[in-house]
Each structure stands twice: as C-alpha cells, then as structure tokens.
Design an enzyme around this catalytic site. Sequence first.
Site, PDB file in Angstrom:
ATOM      1  N   GLY A 172      -5.744  -3.198  23.346  1.00 55.12           N
ATOM      2  CA  GLY A 172      -4.494  -2.582  22.900  1.00 55.12           C
ATOM      3  C   GLY A 172      -4.640  -1.251  22.203  1.00 55.12           C
TER       4      GLY A 172
ATOM      5  N   LEU B 211       5.343 -10.373  -2.989  1.00 52.66           N
ATOM      6  CA  LEU B 211       3.921 -10.390  -3.385  1.00 52.66           C
ATOM      7  C   LEU B 211       3.059 -11.197  -2.407  1.00 52.66           C
ATOM      8  CD1 LEU B 211       4.187 -10.645  -7.294  1.00 52.66           C
ATOM      9  CD2 LEU B 211       3.925  -8.598  -5.883  1.00 52.66           C
TER      10      LEU B 211
ATOM     11  N   ARG C 247     -11.412  -2.661  21.349  1.00 57.64           N
ATOM     12  CA  ARG C 247     -10.441  -3.619  20.797  1.00 57.64           C
ATOM     13  C   ARG C 247      -9.221  -3.574  21.722  1.00 57.64           C
ATOM     14  NH1 ARG C 247      -8.309  -2.560  14.717  1.00 57.64           N
ATOM     15  NH2 ARG C 247      -7.221  -0.861  15.737  1.00 57.64           N
TER      16      ARG C 247
ATOM     17  N   LYS D  26       9.336  -3.293  15.353  1.00 61.24           N
ATOM     18  CA  LYS D  26       9.734  -2.060  14.658  1.00 61.24           C
ATOM     19  C   LYS D  26      10.799  -1.306  15.458  1.00 61.24           C
ATOM     20  CE  LYS D  26       7.340  -1.995  10.849  1.00 61.24           C
ATOM     21  NZ  LYS D  26       7.670  -1.465   9.521  1.00 61.24           N
TER      22      LYS D  26
ATOM     23  N   TYR E 290       0.825  -1.217   0.000  1.00 64.76           N
ATOM     24  CA  TYR E 290       0.000   0.000   0.000  1.00 64.76           C
ATOM     25  C   TYR E 290       0.862   1.273   0.000  1.00 64.76           C
ATOM     26  CZ  TYR E 290      -3.053   3.525   2.195  1.00 64.76           C
ATOM     27  OH  TYR E 290      -3.729   4.666   2.526  1.00 64.76           O
TER      28      TYR E 290
ATOM     29  N   TYR F 136       4.262  -6.259  17.331  1.00 71.73           N
ATOM     30  CA  TYR F 136       4.473  -5.431  16.131  1.00 71.73           C
ATOM     31  C   TYR F 136       5.334  -4.212  16.467  1.00 71.73           C
ATOM     32  CZ  TYR F 136       3.484  -1.807  12.706  1.00 71.73           C
ATOM     33  OH  TYR F 136       3.618  -0.783  11.808  1.00 71.73           O
TER      34      TYR F 136
ATOM     35  N   LEU G 106      -9.772   1.259   9.707  1.00 67.95           N
ATOM     36  CA  LEU G 106     -11.060   1.929   9.846  1.00 67.95           C
ATOM     37  C   LEU G 106     -11.582   2.506   8.521  1.00 67.95           C
ATOM     38  CD1 LEU G 106     -13.310   3.003  11.696  1.00 67.95           C
ATOM     39  CD2 LEU G 106     -11.932   5.078  11.981  1.00 67.95           C
TER      40      LEU G 106
HETATM   41  N1  UDP Z   1     -11.731   0.980  14.541  1.00 66.09           N
HETATM   42  C1  UDP Z   1     -13.112   0.782  14.771  1.00 66.09           C
HETATM   43  N2  UDP Z   1     -13.749  -0.137  13.990  1.00 66.09           N
HETATM   44  C2  UDP Z   1     -13.111  -0.864  13.021  1.00 66.09           C
HETATM   45  C3  UDP Z   1     -11.729  -0.650  12.791  1.00 66.09           C
HETATM   46  C4  UDP Z   1     -11.077   0.283  13.583  1.00 66.09           C
HETATM   47  O1  UDP Z   1     -13.708   1.397  15.628  1.00 66.09           O
HETATM   48  O2  UDP Z   1     -13.782  -1.693  12.385  1.00 66.09           O
HETATM   49  C5  UDP Z   1     -11.020   1.980  15.358  1.00 66.09           C
HETATM   50  C6  UDP Z   1      -9.841   1.400  16.130  1.00 66.09           C
HETATM   51  O3  UDP Z   1     -10.262   0.937  17.377  1.00 66.09           O
HETATM   52  C7  UDP Z   1      -8.935   2.631  16.242  1.00 66.09           C
HETATM   53  C8  UDP Z   1      -9.230   3.425  14.975  1.00 66.09           C
HETATM   54  O4  UDP Z   1     -10.482   2.927  14.476  1.00 66.09           O
HETATM   55  O5  UDP Z   1      -9.299   3.422  17.345  1.00 66.09           O
HETATM   56  C9  UDP Z   1      -8.181   3.239  13.879  1.00 66.09           C
HETATM   57  O6  UDP Z   1      -7.955   1.851  13.730  1.00 66.09           O
HETATM   58  P1  UDP Z   1      -7.096   1.255  12.529  1.00 66.09           P
HETATM   59  O7  UDP Z   1      -7.159  -0.243  12.670  1.00 66.09           O
HETATM   60  O8  UDP Z   1      -7.539   1.861  11.253  1.00 66.09           O
HETATM   61  O9  UDP Z   1      -5.629   1.786  12.797  1.00 66.09           O
HETATM   62  P2  UDP Z   1      -4.663   1.670  14.096  1.00 66.09           P
HETATM   63  O10 UDP Z   1      -4.902   2.913  14.903  1.00 66.09           O
HETATM   64  O11 UDP Z   1      -4.993   0.409  14.809  1.00 66.09           O
HETATM   65  O12 UDP Z   1      -3.304   1.655  13.478  1.00 66.09           O
END
Ligand code: UDP
Length: 334
Positions: A289, A40, A287, A150, A18, A146, A195
């Site tokens: 973490g 790939l 979620r 890094k 991406y 993860y 998201l």
């Molecule tokens: N999030 C959500 N629903 C989803 C996917 C993500 O509410 O289906 C929330 C997630 O908890 C975080 C934010 O959106 O607070 C961004 O999440 P994403 O996975 O895009 O990126 P991250 O911050 O984990 O790198």
Amino acid sequence: MSSHPIEGKVLIAGGAGYIGSHAVRHFQEHGVDVVVLDNLSTGHREAVTAPLEVVDLGDPPELERVFREHRPAAVVHFAAKCYVGESVENPSLYYRENVHYTWNLLEAMRAHGCRDIVFSSTCATYGDPVEIPITEAHPQQPISPYGKTKLHMEHMMEDYARAYGLRYAALRYFNAAGASQRGDLGEDHAPETHLIPLVLQVAQGKRDEILLFGDDYDTPDGTCIRDYIHVEDLADAHRRALAVLQVGAAQVVCNLGTGTGFSVREVVEVARGVTGHAIPARVVDRRPGDPPQLVSGGTRARDVLGWEPGRPGIEDIVGDAWRFLRAHPDGYGA
Ligand code: UDP
C-alpha cells in the site's frame, strides 16, 4: 501575511494527540481560549496545556454536556484513528471512530449553532497518485479504509455545509513530523510505526536497525519519497484556516506539505548527521500500500491561508524530533 484573530472559545477534539497537542499550544500562544476534548485512548494528559474534558466522541450525552458548558464558537477536529495497516485489518474501528464519531460531533455542533470546523484530512484521500506533485485537484480515490473514512468525513462536511450552513476546512496533510521547538511536545505513539521516530529509536539504542521497506521503487535511490511537514507548521495552518472561516469563507480545502520530497534513505542519512549515531539500516520487502512518491503541489494553502511552512528543512524536522526524544527518552509520563 498575518491572519485575523480567532473569536470565541475553540473546542479542540483530539487535543491530547500528537498534532492536536501542538495545535492547542499554538492557539493558546495566539491568545485563543481553548478547551480540549479527548478520550485519552492514544493521547497523553501530560501533552495538554489547556482545560481537558476526558470525553469520548462515541458518547453523545457527554458531548452535549461539553457543548452546553463551554459553548464553543468553533471546533478543530483531530480525534481519529490514523494507521493504514490497522484500518485494513479492522475497518469497523475506522468507520466507527472516524465516520460515525465525526457525525456525532457534527450533530452536537448543529444542535448548538456551532458553525465552523477545521479538520484533519490527509493525502491518503488521493490514493495512488496519477501525477506528482499532488494538487487539490488530483482525483480522490483512496485505497485504504483509513483514506476512505477521511474522504467520507470530507463528504459529510460538504453536505452539511450545503444543507445546514456549516463552514469547514479540510486540511490534507502530507507526512506530519517533528516536535515543538521548545522540546516539550512531541510524538509518542505505541506502537510506533512512523519512519522518523523509528529511525531515532535506533539512535537511542532502543532498536538495533531501521528496516527500509523496499529499495526497488521507481525513485532515484529506489526508496519511497515523502513530503515531511513540521507539526508546528500544521498547527499554524489550522489557526489560519479557522480565521478564514470566521471572516466568511464557507469551504476551505488545502494540501499541507512543503512541496519537497525526501527518500527514506535520505531521511536516515539526515538522522545520522543529526544524532551522530551510525543507525544501521537493512532493506526488507515493500510494505503493502505504499505509493512510491507523495509530494504536495500547488499554492492553495499560501493563496487561501497566507500560510508558508516556517520550518520546511528536513534537518530541522528531524532535529526537533530528536530534541524531544532526548528530553523524554520514553515518551510522556516517563
Ligand atoms: N518506512 C520504512 N521503514 C519503517 C517505517 C516506514 O521504510 O520502519 C517508510 C514507509 O514505507 C514510507 C515512509 O517510510 O515509504 C514513511 O512512512 P510512515 O509510516 O512514516 O508514513 P506514511 O507515508 O505511511 O504516512
């Protein structure tokens, strides 16, 4: 501020992914000679606009061949595993592909006198923020495998810099988002966990609703706040970082974000406006973490790279992602 032109061929590892694919295009648009190295596994051949070597970083003899044949002057390294949840379930995969494979890459560079590397680090190396906004001086105490891998990559480069004269840029991204303004490159992950693409899949009719992971955080609307940065702005920062290394900087460490955070609810609301779709949303449990807020602070990227996000608006970011999805409803190759 303009930047110094890039000299020599640049090997872009993970250039079919991406962020990598946007960087490949961006470097080419600035006249840079690029070769892409990608296995790939998650990237897309269709996203690659430069010569492609389908090679795995876990295959040192093939890496050796690529360095011998292409003689890159520098490396930009995007090839890595990048899911927090997966890293908790399968840390072995992350230590192998992020840490061990980066070691393979650094060894190939060392063997061929290739001195400069720009690589994807992440705000996940900071762990749970002790203060917002997060500057580069924030303690690095990652909480996921993860983020830890890094940080190991950053440490490896720091030590190689001291011992072997490697020059490196660690770019700590906040939330990469958006798609190329041309509409031909974008985000296509399987499975998708991020998201913005998930919200847009609801608008596409591929999902019935978006699940909001918690609305009881200590934030104004109770949902998590993130700093979304346009993928083309990330690409621009990588080119600038390499230019800075090539004119003599030994080490560059920069956050890449806009400095402005948006809540999950705000992102959904913006997507409703952009797509004209109702996008039903339902609150579910948090979620594990997820810190309540991750927002970049400080001016280092501007001061050191002469970089400013060119497309910081969340409407533009979501709008560009939507344009890509409308042109590629089922992603690349569809
Ligand atoms: N999030 C959500 N629903 C989803 C996917 C993500 O509410 O289906 C929330 C997630 O908890 C975080 C934010 O959106 O607070 C961004 O999440 P994403 O996975 O895009 O990126 P991250 O911050 O984990 O790198």
